[in-house]
Design an enzyme around this catalytic site. Structure first.
Site, PDB file in Angstrom:
ATOM      1  N   CYS A 103      41.393  18.051  21.300  1.00 18.51           N
ATOM      2  CA  CYS A 103      41.109  19.091  20.550  1.00 18.51           C
ATOM      3  C   CYS A 103      42.201  19.471  19.426  1.00 18.51           C
ATOM      4  O   CYS A 103      43.317  19.451  19.671  1.00 18.51           O
ATOM      5  CB  CYS A 103      40.862  20.438  21.102  1.00 18.51           C
ATOM      6  SG  CYS A 103      40.424  21.919  20.215  1.00 18.51           S
ATOM      7  N   THR A 153       8.852   3.912   0.011  1.00 18.85           N
ATOM      8  CA  THR A 153       9.626   5.093  -0.044  1.00 18.85           C
ATOM      9  C   THR A 153       8.856   6.487   0.026  1.00 18.85           C
ATOM     10  O   THR A 153       7.837   6.493  -0.089  1.00 18.85           O
ATOM     11  CB  THR A 153      10.192   4.810  -1.560  1.00 18.85           C
ATOM     12  OG1 THR A 153       9.181   4.663  -2.396  1.00 18.85           O
ATOM     13  CG2 THR A 153      11.156   3.875  -1.814  1.00 18.85           C
ATOM     14  N   CYS A 208       3.731   1.848  -2.788  1.00 17.67           N
ATOM     15  CA  CYS A 208       4.426   2.576  -3.925  1.00 17.67           C
ATOM     16  C   CYS A 208       3.922   3.876  -4.125  1.00 17.67           C
ATOM     17  O   CYS A 208       2.797   4.121  -4.221  1.00 17.67           O
ATOM     18  CB  CYS A 208       4.225   1.504  -4.991  1.00 17.67           C
ATOM     19  SG  CYS A 208       5.220   2.152  -6.387  1.00 17.67           S
ATOM     20  N   CYS A 247      40.264  23.148  15.218  1.00 18.74           N
ATOM     21  CA  CYS A 247      39.764  23.350  13.946  1.00 18.74           C
ATOM     22  C   CYS A 247      38.642  24.418  14.095  1.00 18.74           C
ATOM     23  O   CYS A 247      38.383  25.119  12.951  1.00 18.74           O
ATOM     24  CB  CYS A 247      39.123  22.176  13.360  1.00 18.74           C
ATOM     25  SG  CYS A 247      37.585  21.844  14.210  1.00 18.74           S
ATOM     26  N   CYS A 294      23.075  22.893  23.707  1.00 19.25           N
ATOM     27  CA  CYS A 294      22.176  22.633  22.473  1.00 19.25           C
ATOM     28  C   CYS A 294      22.769  21.333  21.763  1.00 19.25           C
ATOM     29  O   CYS A 294      22.187  20.636  20.837  1.00 19.25           O
ATOM     30  CB  CYS A 294      22.206  23.733  21.551  1.00 19.25           C
ATOM     31  SG  CYS A 294      23.518  24.215  20.757  1.00 19.25           S
ATOM     32  N   CYS A 343      27.863  22.261  18.989  1.00 16.75           N
ATOM     33  CA  CYS A 343      29.494  22.070  18.810  1.00 16.75           C
ATOM     34  C   CYS A 343      29.952  20.654  18.791  1.00 16.75           C
ATOM     35  O   CYS A 343      30.844  20.250  18.009  1.00 16.75           O
ATOM     36  CB  CYS A 343      30.009  22.950  20.056  1.00 16.75           C
ATOM     37  SG  CYS A 343      29.459  22.147  21.827  1.00 16.75           S
ATOM     38  N   PHE A 350       0.693  -1.247   0.108  1.00 14.73           N
ATOM     39  CA  PHE A 350       0.080   0.059  -0.087  1.00 14.73           C
ATOM     40  C   PHE A 350       1.016   1.225   0.055  1.00 14.73           C
ATOM     41  O   PHE A 350       0.552   2.068   0.564  1.00 14.73           O
ATOM     42  CB  PHE A 350      -0.702  -0.118   1.303  1.00 14.73           C
ATOM     43  CG  PHE A 350      -1.951  -0.997   1.235  1.00 14.73           C
ATOM     44  CD1 PHE A 350      -2.194  -1.887   0.119  1.00 14.73           C
ATOM     45  CD2 PHE A 350      -2.796  -0.975   2.354  1.00 14.73           C
ATOM     46  CE1 PHE A 350      -3.155  -2.703   0.172  1.00 14.73           C
ATOM     47  CE2 PHE A 350      -3.942  -1.795   2.342  1.00 14.73           C
ATOM     48  CZ  PHE A 350      -4.071  -2.806   1.269  1.00 14.73           C
ATOM     49  N   CYS A 370      26.432  28.530  27.753  1.00 14.01           N
ATOM     50  CA  CYS A 370      26.084  27.481  27.170  1.00 14.01           C
ATOM     51  C   CYS A 370      24.748  26.801  27.610  1.00 14.01           C
ATOM     52  O   CYS A 370      24.369  26.767  28.620  1.00 14.01           O
ATOM     53  CB  CYS A 370      27.030  26.142  27.327  1.00 14.01           C
ATOM     54  SG  CYS A 370      26.815  24.767  26.615  1.00 14.01           S
TER      55      CYS A 370
HETATM   56  C1  LIG Z   1      14.253   0.275  -6.885  1.00 19.18           C
HETATM   57  C2  LIG Z   1      13.439   0.043  -5.917  1.00 19.18           C
HETATM   58  C3  LIG Z   1      12.047  -0.706  -6.075  1.00 19.18           C
HETATM   59  C4  LIG Z   1      11.146  -0.756  -5.048  1.00 19.18           C
HETATM   60  N1  LIG Z   1      10.052  -1.618  -5.673  1.00 19.18           N
HETATM   61  C5  LIG Z   1       9.281  -2.033  -4.452  1.00 19.18           C
HETATM   62  C6  LIG Z   1       8.082  -2.850  -4.794  1.00 19.18           C
HETATM   63  O1  LIG Z   1       7.911  -3.163  -5.869  1.00 19.18           O
HETATM   64  N2  LIG Z   1       7.140  -3.084  -3.680  1.00 19.18           N
HETATM   65  C7  LIG Z   1       7.442  -2.475  -2.359  1.00 19.18           C
HETATM   66  O2  LIG Z   1       6.683  -2.845  -1.494  1.00 19.18           O
HETATM   67  N3  LIG Z   1       8.551  -1.574  -2.148  1.00 19.18           N
HETATM   68  C8  LIG Z   1       9.510  -1.395  -3.124  1.00 19.18           C
HETATM   69  N4  LIG Z   1      10.641  -0.481  -2.830  1.00 19.18           N
HETATM   70  C9  LIG Z   1      10.608  -0.151  -1.588  1.00 19.18           C
HETATM   71  C10 LIG Z   1      11.440  -0.905  -0.590  1.00 19.18           C
HETATM   72  O3  LIG Z   1      10.913  -2.371  -0.342  1.00 19.18           O
HETATM   73  C11 LIG Z   1      11.736  -0.373   0.859  1.00 19.18           C
HETATM   74  O4  LIG Z   1      10.653  -0.214   1.514  1.00 19.18           O
HETATM   75  C12 LIG Z   1      12.385   1.150   0.568  1.00 19.18           C
HETATM   76  O5  LIG Z   1      13.210   1.344  -0.453  1.00 19.18           O
HETATM   77  C13 LIG Z   1      13.116   1.630   1.935  1.00 19.18           C
HETATM   78  O6  LIG Z   1      13.985   0.673   2.527  1.00 19.18           O
HETATM   79  P1  LIG Z   1      15.694   0.860   2.386  1.00 19.18           P
HETATM   80  O7  LIG Z   1      15.972   2.264   2.544  1.00 19.18           O
HETATM   81  O8  LIG Z   1      16.171  -0.293   2.772  1.00 19.18           O
HETATM   82  O9  LIG Z   1      15.810   0.818   0.645  1.00 19.18           O
HETATM   83  C14 LIG Z   1      11.381  -0.550  -3.698  1.00 19.18           C
HETATM   84  C15 LIG Z   1      12.534   0.289  -3.335  1.00 19.18           C
HETATM   85  C16 LIG Z   1      13.411   0.341  -4.328  1.00 19.18           C
HETATM   86  C17 LIG Z   1      14.820   1.267  -4.276  1.00 19.18           C
END
Ligand SMILES: Cc1cc2nc3c(=O)[nH]c(=O)nc-3n(C[C@H](O)[C@H](O)[C@H](O)COP(=O)(O)O)c2cc1C
Ligand SMILES: Cc1cc2nc3c(=O)[nH]c(=O)nc-3n(C[C@H](O)[C@H](O)[C@H](O)COP(=O)(O)OP(=O)(O)OC[C@H]3O[C@@H](n4cnc5c(N)ncnc54)[C@H](O)[C@@H]3O)c2cc1C
Lengths: 419, 446
Positions: free
Chosen positions: A343, A201, A135, A346, A382, A385, A133, A379
């Site tokens: 140190c 992704t 891509c 730099c 944060c 540094c 769910f 300081c």
């Molecule tokens: C070239 C490529 C193709 C991918 N194709 C799919 C896919 O067909 N189905 C899917 O669920 N995720 C797909 N992904 C996502 C990866 O399975 C994964 O969730 C994502 O890359 C994050 O993991 P990573 O940082 O280890 O790459 C694809 C990722 C890449 C880079």
């Protein structure tokens, strides 16, 4: 010695590292190589809908020459017929019966399509199903992938259809291209999904060819939004993982962590924030399958050193350590300290603090080396540094509490204390 | 034992005089190294660069793919950025204080990166500077060495019309006639000089010698100011018996021939002794070896601690197979039939500190003879002295004396470079040229 064997939704594998659904798991030849190298399992590249791919497909994002820290693709799901994939899956399983074999699925949004796909997939004897769910390109336009993962009702509907026929564990893979992943996560869990995996992704534009002005990856003289992954997305993935693992509904089911896992350290972090299984894609694409050795060995060595025996006992150990901001202790205070022995003069801490923070580093001019020290009274602790310092452990943050009691913002407000 | 030429094959000569610090082959290599730089604030390397190049700044630009910006950053502080990247003793300057050295790691390859960007600018003939709008002022510069060129460039940038008078047939000063052939080639020097002069507004007249062809008075009548950068004079005399025997060479003339003649025509001995251990001595010794000399021995009167050359320079000589005798001072040159047969040396020990803080060598009374057929003297150059002024502008050592405004005691006559500092490096001469130009601009009232 630590035991890396893993059981996720009842699916066993010799180690918790699976290859995520992507090109590394696209074909028999790849998966055989992966298993020979030692990977614990795979989620086979998404099959189902018929698609066509473009060329080129990937682009990298580098910073300070450090190789691609981020990776982007505009590839779709498997471009080979489901039948071919299923045949190969059967053959691989025969060759490596001890490895986990999960198949990623995606198809048209109707009950018949899903029923048919789930049936013919589980008929091959695979151990589990992952619903894609997530891509973020190509499939979305056809109402699939992230288009599903962004709308809780649609996601839940599909999970229900799947659960009507599924006889093996079902994992739903979620998209990070949402404001919060919890609503979809809850919806799919309530619809019956046995497990969750994330992240897929993240939509991105990695850069532009400054000669042609065409963004990357170039398909002729155009590009499109791609899916971002690799080391750079780890922090985002960890955040999504934590939100799900801490949620009262989604936190109750097993989660497979994905997104930027490149070293055993990353793996430990995913486990500590609630992942009981790990999926890797980009790190393998950039380095080959052989990294499985370092992942397993590093993880095992760390577990031995810390006295952990199994993966399961580590899952979620850091979850209680992430709280809401208003619960943080306002009396906790640290100040930086520079170890003059370490140190290397730099001046990076000085210029960072002077220009962009609290002017809390003092400079005593020298030739050629200046001496830098912290003005403790200025300081605020944060960490800037310490972050810019090139020498490990040269700058340490030392605790100097502002008050003995634990005082958070909620309490601060309740007592009506002055700002 | 004979002194002879044609000792080696043409290929061996070629190989022996190749660039000892080859440039990066590709942009990727330069960028990769550039990324090693951690971009220090108030960077030690910049502080240790006599011309004050913003080193982290130019390296940042290389790292981001802005080579033009990198070249401009370099040339803004040092117009001889190409030459300096090849001839600077960086182990004593920028690279020697790179913060990585405090971690006992290799310093960032500053010189090589500088060469990458600066040479690219030269190759591509990037027009990075334009002469300033004319302000009607005219300045004469004496000597087309690094100091004179740097001065002329800064003046032209600021709208002054500059005329350089050079006594030799070709510009470049010791860049053309002195520095070791495996560091810079004569062609490279001339390309660089052409590139510097391409800013416009600078006229160069070669074979025009101050003191012979014209006087300072002549110049004063035609120019608003004069900058003297004539460098140093001949190699010092040893003042020991036998200096006129056949086979006794002056390092500078020897090196000059290597830079100007066919290498096969330059004769060297079977057993060569080089006296001194400065940069010139090292260059003479290594180049004698590279010309095919059988055995080369450097003799130096103090010990390793006091040596004037850097470790890296010494290493080059040792790697070239030169031998070294510490605490050894020449007392006489022996000869037979007018030709050198040996050098009589006195063994020394260290005594009290001198004005430079180095311990002085004193005789032990023990002497010995080194058999040799060739002696090369490299014990420093003599200042030119008061060759042209008629007025005393030098100190008792012959170095030109300046006031706080880089001016000699003759109003409107400024000076800089080896003639003032007594002989340092190209980078110091460039800085002196730059400072002199700024002082002249102040003097000209702009
Ligand atoms: C070239 C490529 C193709 C991918 N194709 C799919 C896919 O067909 N189905 C899917 O669920 N995720 C797909 N992904 C996502 C990866 O399975 C994964 O969730 C994502 O890359 C994050 O993991 P990573 O940082 O280890 O790459 C694809 C990722 C890449 C880079
Ligand atoms: C053998 C040797 C090796 C060296 N190696 C290095 C090295 O590796 N790296 C480094 O940084 N430095 C090196 N140096 C030092 C460096 O060459 C000098 O510091 C630098 O060239 C000084 O520049 P300058 O412009 O002051 O003088 P010069 O380079 O000497 O230029 C002076 C110019 O003035 C001209 N001139 C002199 N008198 C007159 C006149 N009367 N009228 C007109 N023109 C005149 C000369 O012909 C010459 O062209 C070396 C020096 C020597 C001798």
């Amino acid at each position: 010695m630590a035991d890396l064997r893993s059981t996720f939704l009842g699916i066993t594998s010799p180690n918790p590292f699976w290859l995520a659904s992507a090109p590394p798991t696209d074909k028999k030849i790849n998966v055989l190589r992966a298993f020979e190298a030692g990977w614990g399992g795979v989620v086979w590249k998404t099959i189902g809908a018929q698609i066509r791919n473009v060329s080129s497909r990937y682009s990298g994002f580098s910073y300070r020459g450090a190789g691609p820290v981020g990776f982007n693709n505009i590839e779709l799901i498997s471009d080979r017929p489901a039948e071919v994939n299923l045949k190969e899956i059967r053959e691989v399983m025969k060759a490596f019966p001890d490895r986990a074999m999960v198949v990623s699925l995606m198809t048209e949004n109707n009950r018949e399509s899903w029923h048919e796909l789930v049936k013919k997939t589980q008929d091959t004897g695979v151990h589990g199903i992952e619903l894609n769910f997530g891509c973020p390109h190509g499939m979305v336009e056809r109402g699939m992938g992230a288009a599903v993962g962004q709308v809780p009702d649609i996601a839940a509907q599909i999970v229900e259809w799947v659960m009507e026929t599924a006889t093996i564990p079902v994992i739903t893979k979620l998209t990070p291209n949402v404001h919060s992943v919890v609503p979809v996560g809850r919806a799919v869990v309530e619809a019956g999904s046995n497990g969750i995996s994330l992240i897929n992704t993240i939509q991105s534009v990695t850069g532009i060819n400054l000669d042609t002005l065409v963004p990357r990856p170039e398909v002729g003289d155009h590009s499109t939004f791609g899916g971002y992954c690799g080391a750079a997305v780890k922090p985002i993935a960890l955040k999504f993982l934590t939100s799900l693992a801490q949620d009262e509904v989604t936190g109750k089911i097993p989660i497979s962590g994905i997104g930027g896992i490149s070293t055993w350290r990353d793996a430990v972090e995913f486990i500590l924030l609630g992942a009981s299984n790990l999926q890797v894609c980009t790190a393998a694409m950039l380095n080959g399958f052989r990294i499985i050795d370092d992942l397993c060995e590093g993880l095992r060595n760390w577990m031995d050193e810390k006295g952990y025996k199994t993966i399961d006992e580590m899952v979620g150990l850091s979850l209680p350590r992430i709280t809401r901001w208003e619960e943080l202790d306002l009396n906790f205070h640290v100040v930086a300290r520079i170890d003059q022995e370490k140190c290397i003069r730099c001046g990076k801490c000085y210029i960072a603090c002077e220009d962009t923070s609290h002017q809390a580093v003092s400079l005593e001019a020298g030739r050629p080396y200046n001496v830098y020290t912290i003005k403790e009274e200025d300081c605020v602790g944060c960490n800037l540094c310490k972050i810019v310092c090139p020498v490990p452990d040269c700058i340490t943050m030392t605790e100097q509490r502002k008050g003995a009691e634990y005082l958070n913002w909620s309490e601060f407000q309740r007592r009506n204390m002055p700002l | 034992m004979t002194i002879q030429k044609n000792r080696l094959s043409e290929e061996t000569y070629q190989a022996n005089f190749q660039d000892i610090h080859p440039p990066y082959r590709s942009e990727e290599s330069a960028v990769r190294e550039a990324h090693r730089c951690i971009n220090c604030f108030d960077a030690p390397c910049t502080k240790w660069c006599p011309s004050g190049i913003d080193i982290p700044g130019f390296i940042r630009r290389i790292a981001s793919g802005d080579d033009k910006g990198a070249a401009r950053t370099i040339f803004t502080s040092n117009i001889m950025g190409v030459a300096c990247s090849k001839v600077c003793p960086v182990e004593r300057l920028c690279e020697g204080v790179c913060v990585f050295t405090l971690l006992k790691e290799k310093p960032v390859a500053i010189a090589r990166l500088q060469r990458y960007a600066a040479e690219k600018a030269l190759r591509r003939n990037w027009k990075l500077f334009e002469k300033g709008r004319s302000n009607g002022k005219r300045v004469a510069v004496i000597g087309a060495g690094p100091a004179g060129l740097a001065c002329a460039h800064t003046l032209a940038l600021n709208g002054v019309a500059v005329t350089i008078f050079e006594k030799e047939a070709r510009p470049g000063g010791l860049m053309t006639y002195g520095i070791a052939a495996y560091k810079v080639t004569t062609e490279a020097c001339h390309e660089e000089v052409d590139y510097i002069l391409s800013i416009g507004g600078i006229e160069l007249f070669c074979e025009k010698e101050l003191g012979k062809d014209f006087t300072i008075k002549d110049l004063q009548s035609k120019y608003d100011a004069v900058f003297l950068s004539p460098g140093m004079g001949k190699t010092r005399r040893l003042g020991i018996p036998g200096e006129t025997l056949k086979g006794v060479y002056d390092a500078l003339s020897f090196i000059r021939r290597i830079r100007t003649e066919d290498r096969a025509q330059i004769e060297v001995g079977d057993k060569v002794v080089v006296i001194g251990l400065g940069m010139t001595a090292i260059d003479a010794a290594t180049q004698a070896r590279r010309l095919g000399a059988g055995e080369v021995t450097l003799v130096y009167r103090r010990s390793e601690v006091e040596k004037p050359c850097s470790d890296r320079e010494l290493e080059i000589a040792l790697l070239d197979g030169c031998r070294l005798l510490w605490l050894t001072a020449p007392v006489g040159i022996q000869g037979k039939e007018g030709k050198v047969t040996g050098l009589v040396c006195s063994r020394m020990k260290l005594g009290k500190k001198d004005s430079t803080g180095r311990r002085l060598p004193v005789v032990t009374g023990e002497t010995f003879e080194l058999e040799c057929d060739m002696v090369i003297k490299a014990v420093g150059q003599e200042p030119l002295g008061d060759l042209f002024s008629g007025k005393d502008i030098t100190d008792k050592n012959g170095k030109i004396v300046l006031d706080d405004h880089f001016m000699t005691c003759i109003p409107g006559v400024f000076a800089g470079g080896d003639a003032v500092n007594g002989g340092k490096e190209v980078v110091h001469a460039v800085q002196a040229g730059k400072e002199g130009a700024k002082a002249i601009l102040g003097y000209l009232g702009r």
